[in-house]
Design a protein around this motif. Sequence first.
Motif, PDB file in Angstrom:
ATOM      1  N   THR A  16       0.829  -1.202   0.000  1.00  0.00           N
ATOM      2  CA  THR A  16       0.000   0.000   0.000  1.00  0.00           C
ATOM      3  C   THR A  16       0.866   1.255   0.000  1.00  0.00           C
ATOM      4  OG1 THR A  16      -1.644  -1.235   1.283  1.00  0.00           O
ATOM      5  CG2 THR A  16      -1.954   1.133   1.116  1.00  0.00           C
ATOM      6  N   TYR A  23      -4.094   6.275  -1.362  1.00  0.00           N
ATOM      7  CA  TYR A  23      -4.750   5.286  -0.505  1.00  0.00           C
ATOM      8  C   TYR A  23      -4.026   5.176   0.834  1.00  0.00           C
ATOM      9  CZ  TYR A  23      -7.837   1.132  -0.426  1.00  0.00           C
ATOM     10  OH  TYR A  23      -8.827   0.228  -0.168  1.00  0.00           O
ATOM     11  N   HIS A  24      -2.700   5.137   0.776  1.00  0.00           N
ATOM     12  CA  HIS A  24      -1.912   4.978   1.993  1.00  0.00           C
ATOM     13  C   HIS A  24      -2.021   6.215   2.888  1.00  0.00           C
ATOM     14  CE1 HIS A  24       1.918   4.829   4.400  1.00  0.00           C
ATOM     15  NE2 HIS A  24       1.448   3.616   4.590  1.00  0.00           N
ATOM     16  N   HIS A  39      -5.204  -2.393   4.410  1.00  0.00           N
ATOM     17  CA  HIS A  39      -3.982  -2.793   3.706  1.00  0.00           C
ATOM     18  C   HIS A  39      -4.143  -4.197   3.115  1.00  0.00           C
ATOM     19  CE1 HIS A  39      -1.442   0.129   6.360  1.00  0.00           C
ATOM     20  NE2 HIS A  39      -2.116   0.753   5.426  1.00  0.00           N
ATOM     21  N   TYR A  42      -6.308  -3.966   0.028  1.00  0.00           N
ATOM     22  CA  TYR A  42      -5.516  -3.359  -1.050  1.00  0.00           C
ATOM     23  C   TYR A  42      -4.506  -4.361  -1.589  1.00  0.00           C
ATOM     24  CZ  TYR A  42      -2.465  -0.322  -3.704  1.00  0.00           C
ATOM     25  OH  TYR A  42      -1.727   0.229  -4.733  1.00  0.00           O
ATOM     26  N   ARG A  46      -4.223  -5.410  -5.394  1.00  0.00           N
ATOM     27  CA  ARG A  46      -2.999  -5.029  -6.100  1.00  0.00           C
ATOM     28  C   ARG A  46      -2.320  -6.248  -6.703  1.00  0.00           C
ATOM     29  NH1 ARG A  46      -0.679  -0.264  -8.088  1.00  0.00           N
ATOM     30  NH2 ARG A  46       1.123  -1.108  -9.169  1.00  0.00           N
TER      31      ARG A  46
END
Length: 300
Positions: A16, A23-24, A39, A42, A46
């Motif tokens: 992340t 997003y982070h 996380h 995500y 990802r």
Amino acid sequence: MTDDLAEAFRYCARLTATHGRTYHLASRLLPPDRRAGVHALYGFARTVDDIVDVTAVDDPETASRQVDTVRTRLHAALGGDPGPADEVGLVVRAAADTIGRYRIPLAYFDAFVRSMRMDIPGTAEFRDRYRDMAELQEYMYGSAAVIGLQLLPVFGVDDPDRAAPYAAALGTAFQLTNFVRDVGEDLARGRIYLPADGWSAFGVDDELLAECRRTGTPDRRVRRALAHFVALARADYRRAEPGLALLPDRVRPGIRAAFVLYGRILDEVEDHGYRVFDRRVVVPRRRRVAVLLTQLASRR
């Protein structure tokens, strides 16, 4: 928490931080336990997305198998067998723990994988173009709307059913923002996500888009079409905004930060004259930090 599971969440946090800057930044405003769940979600998305963006370019058959493997391993992890602690194993461990902890419907993850297969040539689901927004919405349900739906239980929303339409709209708004920003990058990979009828309404065809990609300069007709797509994305942000009030106080600042930051990407696209063919438009760091600090202050 076991050492393997702790490492799985750390790995997803690193993903992340490395790949999802906006997003982070937004997730940093969340409580630590819920931040880890974000996380993990995500990290799963990802991992699958990277297979499609990288492997599928040269070897779609392998990409299709790998995407199916990630899905299979997630199902196995939910049954107690996460497999080896390789990169996929770490992601599915964290995702499975998050799914179980927050009772997230597995159907959302299956829908996500189906949309990712729509990006892989040779699969039954593959679409090389989207004729209209209805077709694109089908794709975006799995690739974007379900992300918002997955997050609602992690955030501890009291009435997820009431919040669901707003969460789905926000996921779609984020995705449309990405599609506008990434027109040049997507063209380089032979993909055009924004629907054909939206381009043709302004006199834009594939040849004109290719010429804009070659020169790096958007034609007047292309700028008008992009302004139309920006307006569609902003309409989704407006539909999503009332849902922010349904979020718990402890998570609302983080999501509002993402809401504001992604909306600022559209501002940057406009401010740069829709120059999306020769660059990747980003929100300057100082503005990202300013948004983050504003949302932090709102928690006090």
